[in-house]
Write a protein that holds these residues in place. Structure first.
Motif, PDB file in Angstrom:
ATOM      1  N   ASP A  70     -11.960 -14.688  17.445  1.00 59.07           N
ATOM      2  CA  ASP A  70     -13.384 -14.719  17.799  1.00 59.07           C
ATOM      3  C   ASP A  70     -13.614 -14.183  19.205  1.00 59.07           C
ATOM      4  OD1 ASP A  70     -14.055 -15.752  15.323  1.00 59.07           O
ATOM      5  OD2 ASP A  70     -14.236 -17.824  16.031  1.00 59.07           O
ATOM      6  N   SER A  73     -13.039 -10.424  19.146  1.00 59.23           N
ATOM      7  CA  SER A  73     -14.160  -9.790  18.459  1.00 59.23           C
ATOM      8  C   SER A  73     -15.387  -9.740  19.363  1.00 59.23           C
ATOM      9  CB  SER A  73     -14.483 -10.572  17.181  1.00 59.23           C
ATOM     10  OG  SER A  73     -15.660 -10.079  16.605  1.00 59.23           O
ATOM     11  N   PHE A  74     -15.626 -10.819  20.081  1.00 59.72           N
ATOM     12  CA  PHE A  74     -16.752 -10.877  21.010  1.00 59.72           C
ATOM     13  C   PHE A  74     -16.649  -9.760  22.057  1.00 59.72           C
ATOM     14  CE2 PHE A  74     -18.499 -12.415  25.067  1.00 59.72           C
ATOM     15  CZ  PHE A  74     -19.815 -12.675  24.702  1.00 59.72           C
ATOM     16  N   LYS A  76     -15.004  -6.916  21.793  1.00 55.01           N
ATOM     17  CA  LYS A  76     -15.173  -5.610  21.153  1.00 55.01           C
ATOM     18  C   LYS A  76     -16.638  -5.329  20.833  1.00 55.01           C
ATOM     19  CE  LYS A  76     -13.235  -2.695  17.604  1.00 55.01           C
ATOM     20  NZ  LYS A  76     -12.184  -2.544  16.619  1.00 55.01           N
ATOM     21  N   ARG A  77     -17.336  -6.329  20.314  1.00 52.52           N
ATOM     22  CA  ARG A  77     -18.731  -6.136  19.892  1.00 52.52           C
ATOM     23  C   ARG A  77     -19.709  -6.063  21.056  1.00 52.52           C
ATOM     24  NH1 ARG A  77     -17.742  -3.396  16.741  1.00 52.52           N
ATOM     25  NH2 ARG A  77     -16.095  -4.053  15.420  1.00 52.52           N
ATOM     26  N   THR A  78     -19.478  -6.835  22.106  1.00 53.15           N
ATOM     27  CA  THR A  78     -20.449  -6.901  23.204  1.00 53.15           C
ATOM     28  C   THR A  78     -20.081  -6.007  24.381  1.00 53.15           C
ATOM     29  OG1 THR A  78     -19.349  -8.776  24.274  1.00 53.15           O
ATOM     30  CG2 THR A  78     -21.055  -9.282  22.615  1.00 53.15           C
ATOM     31  N   LEU A 161     -17.210 -11.282  11.438  1.00 52.44           N
ATOM     32  CA  LEU A 161     -17.504 -10.056  12.162  1.00 52.44           C
ATOM     33  C   LEU A 161     -18.734  -9.372  11.572  1.00 52.44           C
ATOM     34  CD1 LEU A 161     -16.698  -7.964  14.293  1.00 52.44           C
ATOM     35  CD2 LEU A 161     -15.144  -6.969  12.618  1.00 52.44           C
ATOM     36  N   GLN A 162     -18.802  -9.331  10.247  1.00 52.45           N
ATOM     37  CA  GLN A 162     -19.954  -8.721   9.584  1.00 52.45           C
ATOM     38  C   GLN A 162     -21.227  -9.495   9.902  1.00 52.45           C
ATOM     39  OE1 GLN A 162     -19.847  -8.759   5.298  1.00 52.45           O
ATOM     40  NE2 GLN A 162     -21.160  -6.959   5.149  1.00 52.45           N
ATOM     41  N   PHE A 164     -21.786 -11.270  12.517  1.00 50.75           N
ATOM     42  CA  PHE A 164     -22.080 -11.012  13.923  1.00 50.75           C
ATOM     43  C   PHE A 164     -22.739  -9.643  14.094  1.00 50.75           C
ATOM     44  CE2 PHE A 164     -20.807  -9.170  18.024  1.00 50.75           C
ATOM     45  CZ  PHE A 164     -21.373 -10.106  18.878  1.00 50.75           C
ATOM     46  N   GLN A 165     -22.228  -8.634  13.391  1.00 54.89           N
ATOM     47  CA  GLN A 165     -22.782  -7.288  13.505  1.00 54.89           C
ATOM     48  C   GLN A 165     -24.216  -7.220  12.995  1.00 54.89           C
ATOM     49  OE1 GLN A 165     -19.728  -5.175  11.341  1.00 54.89           O
ATOM     50  NE2 GLN A 165     -18.822  -4.376  13.231  1.00 54.89           N
ATOM     51  N   PRO A 168     -26.261 -10.269  16.045  1.00 51.42           N
ATOM     52  CA  PRO A 168     -25.407 -10.781  17.127  1.00 51.42           C
ATOM     53  C   PRO A 168     -25.996 -11.993  17.858  1.00 51.42           C
ATOM     54  CG  PRO A 168     -25.636  -8.401  17.292  1.00 51.42           C
ATOM     55  CD  PRO A 168     -26.557  -8.853  16.219  1.00 51.42           C
TER      56      PRO A 168
END
Length: 188
Positions: A70, A73-74, A76-78, A161-162, A164-165, A168
């Motif tokens: 998590d 992933s945070f 990478k996404r943010t 992840l999905q 979150f995408q 968010p």
């Protein structure tokens, strides 16, 4: 080479910086700290957790594989830095995330499941021998169970992840409380 700094030096460095007369580089140079980013991390940890955050922990906190995924992933996404993510998730040691990244790159999610450090046995040859015996004794069924568990973790991670995408802000808001309670429980 990892240099250990005393808790009192960390606090002195942070207070020196907060006086506002010197920048990060100057404070680092003054106290013999190798990098200004180290000083910056200490300042941010101090601002979030106070002097307690700078203290070297006597025992290692452990985190679940899912929690580590998590956090990664945070980031990478943010696009957050390791320090920002650590503060967001309540981690007092932002540098730990760098080791999680490296392990994940090299060995995937399975690598994050391994305990770090030496095992309690002191005799190296016994450890090696026990490991070889365990590998031989592990049946195909056990290997499949382990693989199945890892695949289940991966599917769960991909679902999160999905979600979150897709949303968010909503995702982070719904799960924020859980992350903070996880990190508090893990640090006990």
């Amino acid at each position: 080479m990892v240099t250990k700094y005393s808790d009192s030096l960390k606090l002195k460095v942070v207070r020196d910086y907060q006086e506002g007369y010197l920048g990060l580089r100057s404070v680092a140079d003054k106290h013999g700290i190798r990098s200004k980013s180290q000083v910056d991390r200490w300042v941010k940890v101090y601002e979030k957790f106070g002097a307690e955050g700078l203290k070297t922990s006597k025992h290692k906190e452990t985190y679940s594989v899912q929690f580590k995924l998590d956090v990664l992933s945070f980031i990478k996404r943010t696009g957050s830095s390791e320090t920002e993510a650590a503060l967001h998730f309540g981690l007092k040691q932002p540098t730990r995330i760098a080791s999680w990244k490296k392990v994940f790159r090299e060995r995937g999610a399975e690598g994050l499941d391994r305990a770090k450090g030496r095992s309690p046995m002191s005799d190296t040859s016994k450890r090696r021998k026990n490991k070889q015996i365990k590998e031989k004794d592990r049946t195909n069924e056990q290997k499949l169970v382990k693989e199945n568990e890892l695949l289940r973790l991966e599917v769960e991670y991909l679902k999160k992840l999905q979600a979150f995408q897709m949303d968010p802000e909503g995702y982070l808001e719904r799960h924020k409380q859980r992350y903070h309670s996880n990190s508090k429980n893990n640090s006990d």
